[in-house]
Design an enzyme around this catalytic site. Structure first.
Site, PDB file in Angstrom:
ATOM      1  CG  HIS A 176       1.387  -5.704   2.034  1.00  0.00           C
ATOM      2  ND1 HIS A 176       2.090  -4.856   2.854  1.00  0.00           N
ATOM      3  CD2 HIS A 176       1.063  -6.789   2.800  1.00  0.00           C
ATOM      4  CE1 HIS A 176       2.175  -5.384   4.070  1.00  0.00           C
ATOM      5  NE2 HIS A 176       1.555  -6.542   4.066  1.00  0.00           N
ATOM      6  CD  GLU A 229      -0.374 -10.431   1.983  1.00  0.00           C
ATOM      7  OE1 GLU A 229       0.463  -9.662   1.458  1.00  0.00           O
ATOM      8  OE2 GLU A 229      -0.221 -10.898   3.125  1.00  0.00           O
ATOM      9  CG  HIS A 258       2.211   1.073   0.605  1.00  0.00           C
ATOM     10  ND1 HIS A 258       2.642   0.790   1.881  1.00  0.00           N
ATOM     11  CD2 HIS A 258       2.768   2.284   0.306  1.00  0.00           C
ATOM     12  CE1 HIS A 258       3.395   1.777   2.332  1.00  0.00           C
ATOM     13  NE2 HIS A 258       3.503   2.688   1.391  1.00  0.00           N
TER      14      HIS A 258
END
Length: 594
Positions: free
Chosen positions: A390, A387, A393
């Site tokens: 993510h 996570e 990113h």
């Protein structure tokens, strides 16, 4: 199970970074609601001048960001306790507002498409501000054949709220209403099954605990099989309706086109997995032998093949493990991880009513957030790494792209997260000297292939088949869905696996099926991540440079072109085949370790 107000504040996310209070949410909601009437002055006038077109796009962008803020805050507050009616209302009101905005702005794409090419070129040249929307124009013009008249686009936009019921019903059933029974744990003490502890129970060495948890959980879904089949079928029909309305040959074609992904990518994945299905059968054989059982059942899939001392990993230890494992990505990346760990980006532990699973989300211009249900297992450590992949990113994309280009497509969304997991597991493998621990870690990496590449590919096959049936006019009953699911499990797991009847109902508990043709991207993302992590660990400076360009790329290029920056071409089957060869190598090593 603790109530929300019993969780220490330091272990919760700080949503005040989005909006300082519920009162601020109410104020922003009313302000945005009033602003929606501003679309009227642009409707029918985009061809008037370059300035008018730019003003409209800028206005739409500002409204979109405000609605995103309202929705994310409301939904994340609701996810803290899905039974909280106040935040259910916040989330629902924000969603309704987004549908209204979509209806009022539905003229925008048809009018842009209706502009003569020379007029649009002249506008771009005359108004420098339109350069901000170059990629937007590119995407819009790709959809020219699938864009309807302004009045039909308005009707479709208004219909979205009326057709969202299947997803809403499943979400409320699965997160707020469904209750699982208690089972005896390994000490004979009663423990209630929850979404958060189910996998931990399935990892127990005590086989009776696993069997009881498996049968109890699926027994509940079986009780609601007809209802959940109707809910699932309704969502499939919804996808078919919007695909047909937009002149796509299928729901799959529609979904993949939204992400600018050729349909061959989906087919290449399934073909490559079928070609490598013998590796999964070999995995099942190894697992059966390692566990020393006469029959391998579905409830034997999650327990480690190698018995290891069951230890709880504290969240502080988990953060340290992730930081150590991701060192190859450099100090800037690590400092951002620390910032997230120390500044309440993360909602850490399960509480009564909290949404199950894990995700990363946020609002443009604010740091990303991560929801966990951390339970101290090694899987939970990998979920943290996943996570935060993510989250960073999103951080890099938001810092390097405008609002209109920052939101990366789902196809690449799983790459950064899975790359983090691959780097972490390889770090742990490289630093252990204990044979038993190494076997445990190889087992974990193998299970990642089984659970992410093979399992998600099987989900993708299930989706493709059920959506095709609806398109052909078939009725999706609970019995039919179970038959399809049973057959797929037989094919994927092979002759050494007992396909227990309970697993036939697994389709009924997968939230991602309510976002059609999403799950295949876990498998493609995993394959890409294995390739990228190998390049990073090999010290390939060109690939590392390309990886950070990829992280910073948002939606500035197509997903396929973004991944090419890292030296990975997902338009071919090669990355999937290469990943499966890594899996084959792990199988060989495991044979020598058990």
């Amino acid at each position: 199970m603790k109530k929300r107000d019993e969780i220490p504040v330091c272990d919760t996310w700080n949503l005040a970074d989005i909006l300082p209070s519920d009162a601020a949410w109410e104020e922003l909601f009313h302000e945005t609601e009033q602003e929606l009437s501003g679309y009227k002055k642009f409707e029918g006038h985009l061809a008037d001048s370059a300035e008018m077109l730019f003003s409209c796009l800028k206005f739409d962008e500002e409204v979109s960001l405000k609605i995103e803020t309202l929705f994310v805050y409301g939904k994340q507050k609701s996810d803290e306790d899905t039974g909280n009616a106040k935040y259910q209302e916040f989330s629902a009101k924000a969603r309704t507002l987004s549908y209204r905005a979509a209806g009022l702005s539905s003229f925008l794409i048809p009018e842009i498409i209706g502009l003569p090419e020379e007029t649009l070129a002249e506008f771009r040249k005359k108004e420098p501000g339109l350069a901000r929307y170059e990629r937007t124009f590119e995407i819009i013009l790709k959809k020219k054949a699938h864009t309807l008249s302004a009045s039909m686009e308005a009707l479709l936009a208004k219909s979205m709220e009326a057709t969202s019921g299947s997803s809403d019903i499943f979400n409320m059933f699965n997160n707020a209403d469904v209750k699982f029974p208690e089972i005896p744990d390994e000490n004979g003490q009663p423990v209630r099954i929850t979404h958060g502890n189910y996998i931990a129970l399935m990892e127990k060495q005590n086989r009776e605990v696993r069997k009881s948890a498996f049968e109890a959980l699926y027994g509940v879904y079986k009780q609601f099989g007809n209802t959940l089949a109707a809910t699932f079928a309704s969502n499939v029909k919804k996808a078919a309706f919007y695909a047909a309305a937009r002149n796509y040959p299928s729901a799959r074609a529609h979904s993949l086109a939204e992400n600018e992904i050729p349909e061959e990518v989906y087919d290449h994945l399934i073909e490559a997995v079928h070609e490598g299905i013998s590796y999964l059968h070999e995995y099942v054989s190894i697992r059966k032998e390692a566990l020393g059982v006469e029959e391998l059942h579905m409830y034997d899939l999650y327990v480690p093949m190698v018995s290891a001392k069951e230890k709880k990993i504290s969240f502080e230890e988990a953060k340290a493990m992730v930081l150590e494992g991701l060192k190859p990505l450099g100090e800037e990346y690590l400092s951002l991880l620390r910032e997230g760990f120390e500044n309440r980006w993360i909602d850490v532990y399960e509480n009564e009513g909290k949404r199950s699973g894990a995700y990363s989300w946020g609002v443009y211009g604010v740091h990303p957030y991560v929801l966990l249900n951390y339970n101290g297992t090694l899987d939970s450590v990998f979920t943290l790494a996943h996570e935060m992949g993510h989250a960073l990113h999103s951080w890099y994309s938001d810092r390097n792209q405008s609002y209109v280009d920052a939101g990366y497509k789902i196809f690449v969304a799983e790459v950064a997260s899975t790359c983090n997991e691959a780097l972490l597991i390889r770090h742990l493998l490289n630093t252990t000297e204990d044979k038993k621990e190494r076997a445990y870690l190889v087992n974990h990496f193998m299970d990642s292939f089984r659970g992410t590449l093979y399992r998600q590919a099987m989900f993708a096959e299930f989706e493709a088949e059920t959506h095709r049936m609806v398109q052909e006019g078939r009725i999706l009953t609970s019995e039919l869905l179970c038959q399809i699911y049973h057959r797929l499990n037989e094919f994927y797991f092979g002759p050494d696996m007992v396909i227990d009847p309970e697993i036939d109902y697994e389709w009924s508990r997968i939230p991602h099926f309510y976002t059609p043709f999403y799950v295949y991207q876990y498998a493609t993302g995993f394959s890409a991540a294995v390739a990228i992590s190998s390049k990073i660990l090999a010290g390939d400076q060109e690939a590392i440079k390309g990886y950070f360009e990829f992280l910073s790329g948002g939606n500035s290029r197509t997903p396929i072109d973004l991944l090419k920056l890292c030296g990975v071409d997902m338009s071919t089957a090669e990355p999937v085949k290469e990943a499966l060869l890594v899996f084959a190598g792990l199988l060989k090593e495991m044979r020598g370790l058990i």
